[in-house]
Design an enzyme around this catalytic site. Sequence first.
Site, PDB file in Angstrom:
ATOM      1  N   SER A  33       1.167  -1.746  -0.112  1.00 26.86           N
ATOM      2  CA  SER A  33      -0.286  -0.137  -0.370  1.00 26.86           C
ATOM      3  C   SER A  33       1.050   1.591   0.091  1.00 26.86           C
ATOM      4  CB  SER A  33      -0.967   0.199   1.144  1.00 26.86           C
ATOM      5  OG  SER A  33      -1.581  -1.054   1.678  1.00 26.86           O
ATOM      6  N   ILE A  34       0.240   2.232  -0.933  1.00 31.58           N
ATOM      7  CA  ILE A  34       1.135   3.764  -1.127  1.00 31.58           C
ATOM      8  C   ILE A  34       0.876   3.716   0.635  1.00 31.58           C
ATOM      9  CG2 ILE A  34       1.040   5.588  -1.480  1.00 31.58           C
ATOM     10  CD1 ILE A  34       0.060   4.784  -4.536  1.00 31.58           C
ATOM     11  N   ASP A  79     -14.251   1.754   8.325  1.00 34.46           N
ATOM     12  CA  ASP A  79     -15.371   2.069   6.980  1.00 34.46           C
ATOM     13  C   ASP A  79     -15.457   3.420   6.828  1.00 34.46           C
ATOM     14  OD1 ASP A  79     -16.648   2.127   4.998  1.00 34.46           O
ATOM     15  OD2 ASP A  79     -17.570  -0.320   5.213  1.00 34.46           O
ATOM     16  N   VAL A  80     -14.860   4.167   6.012  1.00 40.55           N
ATOM     17  CA  VAL A  80     -15.653   5.822   5.847  1.00 40.55           C
ATOM     18  C   VAL A  80     -16.597   5.493   4.886  1.00 40.55           C
ATOM     19  CG1 VAL A  80     -13.148   6.413   5.296  1.00 40.55           C
ATOM     20  CG2 VAL A  80     -14.913   5.723   3.178  1.00 40.55           C
ATOM     21  N   ALA A 110     -13.872   1.662  -6.233  1.00 43.44           N
ATOM     22  CA  ALA A 110     -15.451   1.594  -7.511  1.00 43.44           C
ATOM     23  C   ALA A 110     -15.225   0.340  -7.593  1.00 43.44           C
ATOM     24  CB  ALA A 110     -14.795   2.114  -8.663  1.00 43.44           C
ATOM     25  N   TYR A 171     -10.502   4.131 -16.495  1.00 44.06           N
ATOM     26  CA  TYR A 171     -10.349   3.886 -14.745  1.00 44.06           C
ATOM     27  C   TYR A 171     -11.896   5.439 -14.826  1.00 44.06           C
ATOM     28  CZ  TYR A 171      -8.143   6.502 -10.900  1.00 44.06           C
ATOM     29  OH  TYR A 171      -7.329   6.899  -9.305  1.00 44.06           O
ATOM     30  N   LYS A 178     -11.912  11.321  -8.347  1.00 46.14           N
ATOM     31  CA  LYS A 178     -10.597  12.375  -7.769  1.00 46.14           C
ATOM     32  C   LYS A 178     -10.288  13.070  -8.258  1.00 46.14           C
ATOM     33  CE  LYS A 178      -7.934   8.742  -6.731  1.00 46.14           C
ATOM     34  NZ  LYS A 178      -8.051   8.747  -5.372  1.00 46.14           N
ATOM     35  N   VAL A 207       1.370   2.430  -9.630  1.00 49.86           N
ATOM     36  CA  VAL A 207       1.928   2.192  -9.152  1.00 49.86           C
ATOM     37  C   VAL A 207       1.664   0.371  -8.999  1.00 49.86           C
ATOM     38  CG1 VAL A 207       2.941   1.472  -6.532  1.00 49.86           C
ATOM     39  CG2 VAL A 207       2.915   3.846  -7.774  1.00 49.86           C
ATOM     40  N   ASN A 208       2.646  -0.179  -8.474  1.00 46.01           N
ATOM     41  CA  ASN A 208       2.537  -2.170  -8.401  1.00 46.01           C
ATOM     42  C   ASN A 208       1.445  -2.325  -7.348  1.00 46.01           C
ATOM     43  OD1 ASN A 208       1.335  -4.476  -9.321  1.00 46.01           O
ATOM     44  ND2 ASN A 208       3.240  -4.757 -10.685  1.00 46.01           N
TER      45      ASN A 208
HETATM   46  P1  NAD Z   1      -4.244  -0.244  -1.985  1.00 44.64           P
HETATM   47  O1  NAD Z   1      -4.815  -0.778  -2.150  1.00 44.64           O
HETATM   48  O2  NAD Z   1      -3.479  -0.576  -1.048  1.00 44.64           O
HETATM   49  O3  NAD Z   1      -5.327   1.171  -1.161  1.00 44.64           O
HETATM   50  C1  NAD Z   1      -6.827   1.578  -0.970  1.00 44.64           C
HETATM   51  C2  NAD Z   1      -6.735   1.420   0.370  1.00 44.64           C
HETATM   52  O4  NAD Z   1      -8.703   2.161   0.190  1.00 44.64           O
HETATM   53  C3  NAD Z   1      -7.052  -0.222   0.942  1.00 44.64           C
HETATM   54  O5  NAD Z   1      -6.643   0.557   2.275  1.00 44.64           O
HETATM   55  C4  NAD Z   1      -8.473  -0.053   1.224  1.00 44.64           C
HETATM   56  O6  NAD Z   1      -9.313  -0.634   2.649  1.00 44.64           O
HETATM   57  C5  NAD Z   1      -9.151   1.255   1.297  1.00 44.64           C
HETATM   58  N1  NAD Z   1     -10.393   1.889   1.150  1.00 44.64           N
HETATM   59  C6  NAD Z   1     -11.009   1.070   0.073  1.00 44.64           C
HETATM   60  N2  NAD Z   1     -12.515   1.520   1.085  1.00 44.64           N
HETATM   61  C7  NAD Z   1     -12.681   1.304   2.026  1.00 44.64           C
HETATM   62  C8  NAD Z   1     -13.592   1.984   3.080  1.00 44.64           C
HETATM   63  N3  NAD Z   1     -14.732   2.351   1.889  1.00 44.64           N
HETATM   64  N4  NAD Z   1     -13.346   2.597   3.463  1.00 44.64           N
HETATM   65  C9  NAD Z   1     -11.947   2.986   4.230  1.00 44.64           C
HETATM   66  N5  NAD Z   1     -10.708   2.474   3.865  1.00 44.64           N
HETATM   67  C10 NAD Z   1     -11.307   1.424   2.279  1.00 44.64           C
HETATM   68  O7  NAD Z   1      -4.049   0.251  -2.482  1.00 44.64           O
HETATM   69  P2  NAD Z   1      -3.000   1.988  -3.637  1.00 44.64           P
HETATM   70  O8  NAD Z   1      -2.285   1.658  -4.655  1.00 44.64           O
HETATM   71  O9  NAD Z   1      -2.089   1.669  -2.363  1.00 44.64           O
HETATM   72  O10 NAD Z   1      -4.030   3.313  -3.098  1.00 44.64           O
HETATM   73  C11 NAD Z   1      -3.733   4.389  -1.765  1.00 44.64           C
HETATM   74  C12 NAD Z   1      -4.982   5.769  -2.843  1.00 44.64           C
HETATM   75  O11 NAD Z   1      -3.215   5.697  -3.642  1.00 44.64           O
HETATM   76  C13 NAD Z   1      -5.758   5.745  -3.209  1.00 44.64           C
HETATM   77  O12 NAD Z   1      -6.210   6.934  -3.609  1.00 44.64           O
HETATM   78  C14 NAD Z   1      -5.484   5.298  -4.816  1.00 44.64           C
HETATM   79  O13 NAD Z   1      -6.595   5.825  -5.399  1.00 44.64           O
HETATM   80  C15 NAD Z   1      -3.653   6.019  -5.258  1.00 44.64           C
HETATM   81  N6  NAD Z   1      -3.172   6.335  -6.389  1.00 44.64           N
HETATM   82  C16 NAD Z   1      -2.808   4.698  -6.206  1.00 44.64           C
HETATM   83  C17 NAD Z   1      -1.996   4.720  -7.472  1.00 44.64           C
HETATM   84  C18 NAD Z   1      -1.630   3.423  -8.162  1.00 44.64           C
HETATM   85  O14 NAD Z   1      -1.194   3.057  -9.250  1.00 44.64           O
HETATM   86  N7  NAD Z   1      -1.524   2.452  -6.964  1.00 44.64           N
HETATM   87  C19 NAD Z   1      -1.618   5.965  -8.574  1.00 44.64           C
HETATM   88  C20 NAD Z   1      -2.190   6.305  -8.119  1.00 44.64           C
HETATM   89  C21 NAD Z   1      -3.313   7.356  -7.004  1.00 44.64           C
HETATM   90  O1  0WE Z   2      -7.028   5.050  -8.242  1.00 46.29           O
HETATM   91  C1  0WE Z   2      -6.222   3.493  -8.714  1.00 46.29           C
HETATM   92  C2  0WE Z   2      -7.145   2.710  -8.744  1.00 46.29           C
HETATM   93  C3  0WE Z   2      -8.291   2.749  -7.586  1.00 46.29           C
HETATM   94  C4  0WE Z   2      -9.151   1.290  -7.269  1.00 46.29           C
HETATM   95  C5  0WE Z   2      -8.624   0.162  -7.597  1.00 46.29           C
HETATM   96  C6  0WE Z   2      -9.798  -1.021  -7.485  1.00 46.29           C
HETATM   97  C7  0WE Z   2      -9.446  -2.178  -8.332  1.00 46.29           C
HETATM   98  C8  0WE Z   2     -10.306  -3.193  -7.056  1.00 46.29           C
HETATM   99  C9  0WE Z   2     -10.687   2.410  -7.269  1.00 46.29           C
HETATM  100  N1  0WE Z   2     -11.557   0.825  -6.753  1.00 46.29           N
HETATM  101  C10 0WE Z   2     -10.804  -0.820  -7.333  1.00 46.29           C
HETATM  102  N2  0WE Z   2     -12.090  -1.267  -7.538  1.00 46.29           N
HETATM  103  C11 0WE Z   2     -12.022  -3.144  -7.086  1.00 46.29           C
HETATM  104  O2  0WE Z   2     -12.772  -4.180  -7.398  1.00 46.29           O
HETATM  105  N3  0WE Z   2      -5.145   3.629  -9.220  1.00 46.29           N
HETATM  106  C12 0WE Z   2      -4.723   5.394  -9.467  1.00 46.29           C
HETATM  107  C13 0WE Z   2      -4.790   2.416 -10.272  1.00 46.29           C
HETATM  108  C14 0WE Z   2      -5.257   2.245 -11.489  1.00 46.29           C
HETATM  109  O3  0WE Z   2      -6.089   1.764 -11.206  1.00 46.29           O
HETATM  110  C15 0WE Z   2      -6.879   2.203 -12.796  1.00 46.29           C
HETATM  111  C16 0WE Z   2      -5.726   2.993 -13.129  1.00 46.29           C
HETATM  112  C17 0WE Z   2      -4.792   2.913 -13.128  1.00 46.29           C
HETATM  113  C18 0WE Z   2      -3.529   3.687 -13.770  1.00 46.29           C
HETATM  114  C19 0WE Z   2      -8.431   1.546 -13.438  1.00 46.29           C
HETATM  115  C20 0WE Z   2      -8.086   1.860 -14.899  1.00 46.29           C
HETATM  116  C21 0WE Z   2      -6.752   2.224 -15.205  1.00 46.29           C
HETATM  117  C22 0WE Z   2      -6.187   2.600 -14.457  1.00 46.29           C
END
Ligand code: NAD
Ligand code: 0WE
Length: 271
Positions: A33-34, A79-80, A110, A171, A178, A207-208
């Site tokens: 997780s980030i 849970d938000v 989503a 997306y 966002k 980010v993976n």
């Molecule tokens: P992650 O799955 O590790 O984190 C997402 C978190 O959201 C999880 O901890 C999950 O428990 C939490 N969450 C979802 N629904 C919730 C709810 N109802 N109540 C409380 N918590 C809830 O993935 P991540 O990639 O570390 O995502 C963290 C943030 O970074 C997100 O806002 C995501 O949009 C953003 N982000 C991710 C990427 C990427 O490529 N991974 C890029 C840019 C921004």
């Molecule tokens: O913010 C995100 C991902 C957020 C996310 C991811 C999931 C996967 C599982 C929100 N909801 C869900 N619901 C699930 O059921 N990112 C920035 C990473 C991301 O997600 C994408 C991207 C990128 C980049 C989705 C489509 C296209 C590009």
Amino acid sequence: MSGAETAQNEQVFSSNLLQGKKALVLGVANKRSIAWAIAQTLSRHGAQLAFTYQGDRIKDSVEKLVTTLPKKSPLFPCDVTKPEDIKNLYDGVRAEFGTLNYLVHCIAFAKKEDLEGRIIDTSREGYLMAHEVSAYSLLTVAKGAEPLMEKEGGSIVALTYLGSEKVVQNYNVMGMAKASLESGVRYLAHELGPKNIRVNGVSAGPVNTLAARGISGFTKMLDFHRQKAALCRNVEVEEVANTAFFLLSPLGSGITGEIIYVDAGYRIMGM
Ligand code: NAD
Ligand code: 0WE
């Protein structure tokens, strides 16, 4: 690995910049997780941390991670979408910390079916869900933090993504959410500015993480990003964390209402 692909940040920085400061981190699910990268960075700079986890399903994994930190960190279920969770969270943070300096919002969701296909087909329920969890939640958690930050001032950082302002295929509704989150950053920055509470966004390149791996074709997206980015590589989660640290810390004291891109120079490119 070529030089351009090698991580530029093998050096790990520590300081006492956040000594005595208290931070609440929302959104740790696992070690990828980030939010976890940000937490570790804040901890290395001396901050004391509190965490939330979304549900019992991930409680154990978050608990395990948190015990690896040098200072004992309280952990709250949240849970938000549940107002009582947010109330209990801040009752708990007040009891443990008394005040709060930093808040980190790393939460997005989503429905899977809304991250593929046509955005025009997004259901009302799916739209509302994405916006409630990913954008509205910034307001509710900021509201809880406000009274705890009033005394010493504070700083809030939320994670966002380029899909808010540019079309990124699939997306979809998350892009709309966002956009709302980023606008929320600006309105909150204005509203909380007089209380010396800063609010900023970090827009990370792909980010993976767990959230990303749920997306089909994510590896292709990482490849595409690497090819187009000015730095010819993807971003490391530590680079995202360092920027969040910078914005939260006194180093960022003149910055509020901004979205900072940590994307290896992807967004600046035209052709
Ligand atoms: P992650 O799955 O590790 O984190 C997402 C978190 O959201 C999880 O901890 C999950 O428990 C939490 N969450 C979802 N629904 C919730 C709810 N109802 N109540 C409380 N918590 C809830 O993935 P991540 O990639 O570390 O995502 C963290 C943030 O970074 C997100 O806002 C995501 O949009 C953003 N982000 C991710 C990427 C990427 O490529 N991974 C890029 C840019 C921004
Ligand atoms: O913010 C995100 C991902 C957020 C996310 C991811 C999931 C996967 C599982 C929100 N909801 C869900 N619901 C699930 O059921 N990112 C920035 C990473 C991301 O997600 C994408 C991207 C990128 C980049 C989705 C489509 C296209 C590009």
